[in-house]
Design an enzyme around this catalytic site. Structure first.
Site, short mmCIF file in Angstrom:
data_model
loop_
_atom_site.label_atom_id
_atom_site.label_comp_id
_atom_site.label_asym_id
_atom_site.label_seq_id
_atom_site.Cartn_x
_atom_site.Cartn_y
_atom_site.Cartn_z
N THR A 324 0.83 -1.09 -0.04
CA THR A 324 -0.13 -0.02 -0.02
C THR A 324 0.80 1.31 -0.19
O THR A 324 2.11 1.26 0.22
CB THR A 324 -0.93 0.12 1.07
N CYS A 325 0.46 2.31 -0.25
CA CYS A 325 0.86 3.77 -0.28
C CYS A 325 0.73 4.37 0.96
O CYS A 325 0.58 5.35 1.12
CB CYS A 325 0.22 4.57 -1.41
N ASP A 326 1.51 3.49 2.01
CA ASP A 326 1.50 4.27 3.33
C ASP A 326 2.71 3.86 3.87
O ASP A 326 2.92 2.38 3.65
CB ASP A 326 0.36 3.77 4.19
N ASN A 367 -6.55 1.54 -0.14
CA ASN A 367 -5.86 1.69 -1.36
C ASN A 367 -6.64 0.74 -2.38
O ASN A 367 -6.17 0.39 -3.57
CB ASN A 367 -4.34 0.91 -1.42
#
Ligand SMILES: *Cc1c(COP(=O)(O)O)cnc(C)c1O
Length: 377
Positions: A324-326, A367
């Site tokens: 994910t984009c974290d 996401n």
């Protein structure tokens, strides 16, 4: 462990990745091992560890009782065939209307850890049995539960006395030594505290009846852990030591120890890369991470056993991250995880010991990733 049945399921069904597969035979064996290790204790499976209906149904059939934390979990346990007398509402933090609903459903055993909660139970579930949770230090647990739940033993005496005054059945004491507890002495310390509460209550003319010894029984990740038998013996010895031949009714609430080793997550390598040409630590990104079910890698607390088809090839530590984009979605970085150098995009990766605390922790659609799919076989 990846059992033959799980291997077979992956080979023949070829489920899309990522997914969790749970082998019910392992859950069955774990239940039997707890029963054998502590024959005088009633088993209340901690539903939160994995509430899959097939698991709850199997355990209900085997005679298990259930420790629940919400009305929804109570309903799941009832649905699985447990009668209300086999269900406890073990969360110390409950809305009064949820207590009332549980009471309506026939639940009569509630956890408390303060006078304020006792007052709620007295109003919403008059006459119910309550047990008071005492704090433990969580020392030796890989996933400690200290601080948030419980009160000091001296306060537990006031809480239970107030319960009796309000017409409740001051039933007993509970503790949780901390999850994934590998120190066999932890129960001894907690039982010493429980004994103190029993004695102080007796001085007030109230005989407590039950000690709820909670969960904490470990599952095997990378390191060996003591057997259920070893835990059983240590706990029995501690009960004898502190209660002599007047051992009260006892309960255990295994979660992780019941289902952890029954599950395996199948995952896939999405990317292998480096941050600079002379970086000597690879980054391996999987299609599952902290938000997809591996929340217990928080602070790198739980370290899973990872199996690949390339095991045996030369390996080097790498940073293991989710998709994910974290930037919090990194599983192992402070303590990099050794994986084969030949590991490449598209490779299948099995993450073992993931039957507990995975599906229930996975985000709904962070996401756009689906919640962790699970198969119970
Ligand atoms: C989570 C929980 C358990 C289960 O703990 P494990 O360490 O998974 O065995 C048992 N009792 C209570 C009250 C819990 O909150």
């Amino acid at each position: 462990m990846t059992t033959a049945r799980i291997h077979d399921f992956f080979a023949t069904r070829r489920p899309a990745s990522p997914c969790l597969v749970v082998d019910l035979d392992v859950v069955h064996d774990n239940y039997k091992a707890f029963e054998k290790a502590l024959p005088d204790s009633r088993i209340y499976y901690a539903v939160k560890a994995n509430p899959a209906p097939e698991i709850l149904r199997l355990l209900a059939t085997l005679g298990s009782s259930f420790d629940t934390a919400s009305v929804a979990e109570i309903e799941m346990a009832l649905e699985a065939g447990a009668t209300p007398d086999r269900i406890s509402f073990g969360n110390t933090i409950k809305k009064e209307r949820d207590i009332a609903r549980a009471h309506e459903l026939g639940i009569s055993l509630f956890a408390v850890d303060c006078v304020e909660e006792v007052e709620k139970v007295a109003r919403a579930a008059p006459g119910a049995r309550v047990f008071c949770r005492v704090l433990t230090d969580g020392e030796g647990a890989e996933w400690p539960l200290s601080r948030k739940f419980g009160c000091v033993p001296a306060m537990a005496v006031d809480v239970l006395a107030q319960a009796a005054r309000l017409g409740l059945d001051a039933y007993g004491v509970s503790f949780h030594v901390g999850s994934q507890m590998t120190n066999l002495d932890a129960w001894d310390k907690a039982l010493a505290d429980a004994r103190m509460v029993f004695e102080a209550m007796l001085e007030k003319g109230i005989q407590l009846k039950m000690v709820n010894m909670g969960g904490g029984f470990p599952t095997r990740y990378l390191k060996d852990v003591p057997s259920a038998q070893a835990y059983g013996r240590a706990i029995f010895d501690a009960l004898r030591k502190h209660f002599g031949n007047r051992i009260p009714e006892t309960i255990i609430e295994p979660g992780r120890g019941m289902v952890g080793n029954a599950g395996v997550i199948k995952s896939e390598v999405v990317l292998v890369s480096k941050k600079s040409d002379n970086d000597n630590v690879r980054w391996v990104y999987l299609d599952i991470g902290k938000f997809g079910g591996l929340a217990e890698t928080m602070d790198e607390a739980i370290r899973y056993n990872i199996v690949t088809d390339r095991d045996g090839d030369a390996s080097e530590p790498c940073v293991l991250a989710g998709p994910t984009c974290d930037s919090a979605d990194v599983m192992y970085e402070k303590n990099p995880y050794p994986l084969p150098l030949t590991l490449t995009v598209g490779d299948e990766v099995l993450i073992e010991g993931t039957g507990a605390y995975t599906t229930t922790y996975s985000a709904v659609a962070f996401n756009g990733f689906e919640p962790l799919k699970s198969y119970v076989i």
